[in-house]
Design a protein around this motif. Structure first.
Motif, PDB file in Angstrom:
ATOM      1  N   GLY A 185       0.738  -1.311  -0.059  1.00 40.49           N
ATOM      2  CA  GLY A 185       0.277   0.007  -0.001  1.00 40.49           C
ATOM      3  C   GLY A 185       0.755   1.201   0.007  1.00 40.49           C
ATOM      4  N   ASP A 186       0.730   2.236   0.935  1.00 34.16           N
ATOM      5  CA  ASP A 186       1.440   3.478   1.188  1.00 34.16           C
ATOM      6  C   ASP A 186       2.648   3.047   1.982  1.00 34.16           C
ATOM      7  N   GLU A 187       2.802   2.106   2.584  1.00 29.14           N
ATOM      8  CA  GLU A 187       3.834   1.821   3.358  1.00 29.14           C
ATOM      9  C   GLU A 187       5.224   1.446   2.598  1.00 29.14           C
ATOM     10  N   VAL A 188       6.454   1.657   3.133  1.00 27.03           N
ATOM     11  CA  VAL A 188       7.583   1.415   2.512  1.00 27.03           C
ATOM     12  C   VAL A 188       8.366   1.079   3.698  1.00 27.03           C
ATOM     13  N   ILE A 189       9.253   0.075   3.439  1.00 25.26           N
ATOM     14  CA  ILE A 189      10.351  -0.384   4.332  1.00 25.26           C
ATOM     15  C   ILE A 189      11.621  -0.341   3.356  1.00 25.26           C
ATOM     16  N   VAL A 190      12.712   0.240   3.863  1.00 23.27           N
ATOM     17  CA  VAL A 190      13.973   0.249   3.278  1.00 23.27           C
ATOM     18  C   VAL A 190      14.983  -0.565   3.865  1.00 23.27           C
ATOM     19  N   THR A 191      15.465  -1.710   2.907  1.00 21.78           N
ATOM     20  CA  THR A 191      16.205  -2.778   3.271  1.00 21.78           C
ATOM     21  C   THR A 191      17.964  -2.323   3.248  1.00 21.78           C
ATOM     22  N   GLU A 192      18.139  -1.839   2.322  1.00 19.13           N
ATOM     23  CA  GLU A 192      19.711  -1.408   2.158  1.00 19.13           C
ATOM     24  C   GLU A 192      19.710  -0.335   0.956  1.00 19.13           C
ATOM     25  N   ILE A 193      21.017   0.167   1.040  1.00 18.52           N
ATOM     26  CA  ILE A 193      21.605   1.169  -0.007  1.00 18.52           C
ATOM     27  C   ILE A 193      22.518   0.536  -0.923  1.00 18.52           C
ATOM     28  N   ASN A 194      22.549   0.964  -2.129  1.00 15.91           N
ATOM     29  CA  ASN A 194      23.759   0.619  -2.973  1.00 15.91           C
ATOM     30  C   ASN A 194      24.274   1.815  -3.630  1.00 15.91           C
ATOM     31  N   ALA A 195      25.228   2.431  -2.811  1.00 15.13           N
ATOM     32  CA  ALA A 195      25.827   3.777  -3.178  1.00 15.13           C
ATOM     33  C   ALA A 195      26.785   3.456  -4.301  1.00 15.13           C
ATOM     34  N   ARG A 196      26.243   3.181  -5.644  1.00 20.05           N
ATOM     35  CA  ARG A 196      27.228   2.919  -6.749  1.00 20.05           C
ATOM     36  C   ARG A 196      26.467   2.737  -8.083  1.00 20.05           C
ATOM     37  N   TRP A 197      27.014   2.350  -9.273  1.00 20.26           N
ATOM     38  CA  TRP A 197      26.412   1.801 -10.206  1.00 20.26           C
ATOM     39  C   TRP A 197      25.635   0.441  -9.788  1.00 20.26           C
ATOM     40  N   THR A 198      24.409   0.418 -10.258  1.00 22.76           N
ATOM     41  CA  THR A 198      23.713  -0.988  -9.843  1.00 22.76           C
ATOM     42  C   THR A 198      23.535  -1.696 -10.937  1.00 22.76           C
ATOM     43  N   GLY A 199      23.512  -3.120 -11.130  1.00 18.53           N
ATOM     44  CA  GLY A 199      23.201  -3.986 -12.117  1.00 18.53           C
ATOM     45  C   GLY A 199      22.068  -3.689 -12.996  1.00 18.53           C
ATOM     46  N   GLY A 200      20.860  -3.143 -12.515  1.00 19.06           N
ATOM     47  CA  GLY A 200      19.844  -2.553 -13.208  1.00 19.06           C
ATOM     48  C   GLY A 200      19.677  -1.314 -13.795  1.00 19.06           C
ATOM     49  N   LEU A 201      20.869  -0.579 -13.517  1.00 11.65           N
ATOM     50  CA  LEU A 201      20.928   0.742 -14.069  1.00 11.65           C
ATOM     51  C   LEU A 201      21.045   0.767 -15.533  1.00 11.65           C
ATOM     52  N   PHE A 202      22.115   0.065 -16.192  1.00 12.23           N
ATOM     53  CA  PHE A 202      22.458   0.207 -17.268  1.00 12.23           C
ATOM     54  C   PHE A 202      21.430  -0.246 -18.377  1.00 12.23           C
ATOM     55  N   PRO A 203      20.699  -1.523 -18.156  1.00  8.42           N
ATOM     56  CA  PRO A 203      19.467  -1.924 -18.950  1.00  8.42           C
ATOM     57  C   PRO A 203      18.504  -0.916 -18.712  1.00  8.42           C
ATOM     58  N   ALA A 204      18.125  -0.563 -17.636  1.00  9.62           N
ATOM     59  CA  ALA A 204      16.806   0.460 -17.548  1.00  9.62           C
ATOM     60  C   ALA A 204      17.271   1.865 -18.537  1.00  9.62           C
ATOM     61  N   GLU A 205      18.531   2.266 -18.414  1.00 10.02           N
ATOM     62  CA  GLU A 205      19.081   3.615 -19.295  1.00 10.02           C
ATOM     63  C   GLU A 205      18.727   3.013 -20.798  1.00 10.02           C
ATOM     64  N   PHE A 206      19.433   1.989 -21.057  1.00  8.56           N
ATOM     65  CA  PHE A 206      19.323   1.766 -22.588  1.00  8.56           C
ATOM     66  C   PHE A 206      17.843   1.496 -22.942  1.00  8.56           C
ATOM     67  N   LEU A 207      16.868   0.919 -22.286  1.00 11.68           N
ATOM     68  CA  LEU A 207      15.355   0.847 -22.775  1.00 11.68           C
ATOM     69  C   LEU A 207      14.897   2.335 -22.671  1.00 11.68           C
ATOM     70  N   ARG A 208      15.281   3.187 -21.828  1.00  8.07           N
ATOM     71  CA  ARG A 208      14.785   4.612 -21.790  1.00  8.07           C
ATOM     72  C   ARG A 208      15.042   5.594 -23.050  1.00  8.07           C
ATOM     73  N   ARG A 209      16.403   5.337 -23.240  1.00  6.52           N
ATOM     74  CA  ARG A 209      17.096   6.032 -24.629  1.00  6.52           C
ATOM     75  C   ARG A 209      16.646   5.431 -25.474  1.00  6.52           C
ATOM     76  N   LEU A 210      16.351   4.352 -25.872  1.00  6.38           N
ATOM     77  CA  LEU A 210      15.885   3.617 -27.083  1.00  6.38           C
ATOM     78  C   LEU A 210      14.176   3.747 -27.150  1.00  6.38           C
ATOM     79  N   ALA A 211      13.741   4.473 -26.075  1.00  5.77           N
ATOM     80  CA  ALA A 211      12.132   4.717 -26.014  1.00  5.77           C
ATOM     81  C   ALA A 211      11.575   3.058 -26.281  1.00  5.77           C
ATOM     82  N   ILE A 212      11.895   2.191 -25.687  1.00  2.00           N
ATOM     83  CA  ILE A 212      11.291   0.876 -25.505  1.00  2.00           C
ATOM     84  C   ILE A 212      10.014   0.936 -24.406  1.00  2.00           C
ATOM     85  N   THR A 213       9.154   0.540 -25.127  1.00  2.00           N
ATOM     86  CA  THR A 213       7.656   0.910 -24.233  1.00  2.00           C
ATOM     87  C   THR A 213       7.190  -0.698 -23.483  1.00  2.00           C
ATOM     88  N   GLN A 214       7.468  -1.607 -24.183  1.00  3.53           N
ATOM     89  CA  GLN A 214       7.313  -2.830 -23.637  1.00  3.53           C
ATOM     90  C   GLN A 214       8.135  -3.370 -22.695  1.00  3.53           C
TER      91      GLN A 214
END
Length: 211
Positions: free
Chosen positions: A168-197
């Motif tokens: 719901g509206d509740e959030v619990i934070v488990t950890e911080i990854n203060a670095r480049w993360t594994g999902g950052l690059f594919p997410a950015e590729f998809l965004r820049r290529l305007a992939i909507t699927q």
């Protein structure tokens, strides 16, 4: 410090961040039964978090002290171990975001849903339909501010990943990854290529019986 699971568990509550119950013990202390009250107070299970291994291989669930000791048998007695409350995934969904932090602002770069198989992380679900509600965003911005106060900031912007659970509206934070993360690059590729699927990034191999 900002990238340390142990440091975050020690300092996040004082910073007003919503986090699971957590305590830090040495392996010796766990073997000598000092952590027994923590385990008995969490009948739903405990997450064990260690340092030094990548890709969530240093994070696993146990349901007893004996189970925990079996999983950490190869470690020295003085190794520090973070024990954290295991959240019920029938009620909570695990998510992750990447923030861009500058001295002037904190913004969300992307949001992803965490995928599991056999109890282990296997990848990220990325979709334009995944949105961050305002109630969640307020907490995530607070975590970003905490990271910036710890010195994780750059004029050109620096990445900071946050793993968190929502219900719901509740959030619990488990950890911080203060670095480049594994999902950052594919997410950015998809965004820049305007992939909507929708897409799944970094799918790991798991036995069919556990999928």
């Amino acid at each position: 410090n900002v990238n340390s699971k142990l440091h975050f568990a020690d300092h996040a509550p004082a910073a007003g961040l919503p986090v699971p119950r957590a305590e830090v013990y040495s392996k010796k202390a766990i073997r000598e039964r000092e952590a027994d009250p923590f385990f008995s107070g969490l009948p739903g299970g405990v997450m064990v978090k260690l340092l030094g291994l990548a890709g969530s291989r240093n994070v696993f669930a146990v349901d007893s002290v004996a189970d925990c000791l079996d999983r950490i048998v190869e470690y020295d007695d003085d190794v520090k171990i973070l024990l954290q409350e295991k959240l019920d995934t029938s009620q909570w969904q695990e998510m992750t975001v990447d923030l861009t932090i500058t001295p002037q602002e904190i913004s969300i770069s992307n949001v992803r849903q965490i995928l599991f198989a056999g109890g282990k992380w296997v990848g990220n679900y990325i979709s334009p339909e995944l949105e961050v509600p305002d109630s969640h965003k307020a907490v995530l911005m607070q975590v970003g501010a905490y990271a910036r106060q710890q010195g994780h900031v750059a004029e050109e912007g620096i990445n900071c990943g946050i793993d968190y659970f929502v219900s719901g509206d509740e959030v619990i934070v488990t950890e911080i990854n203060a670095r480049w993360t594994g999902g950052l690059f594919p997410a950015e590729f998809l965004r820049r290529l305007a992939i909507t699927q929708p897409a799944v990034a970094f799918f790991d191999m798991v036995p069919g019986a556990q999928s």
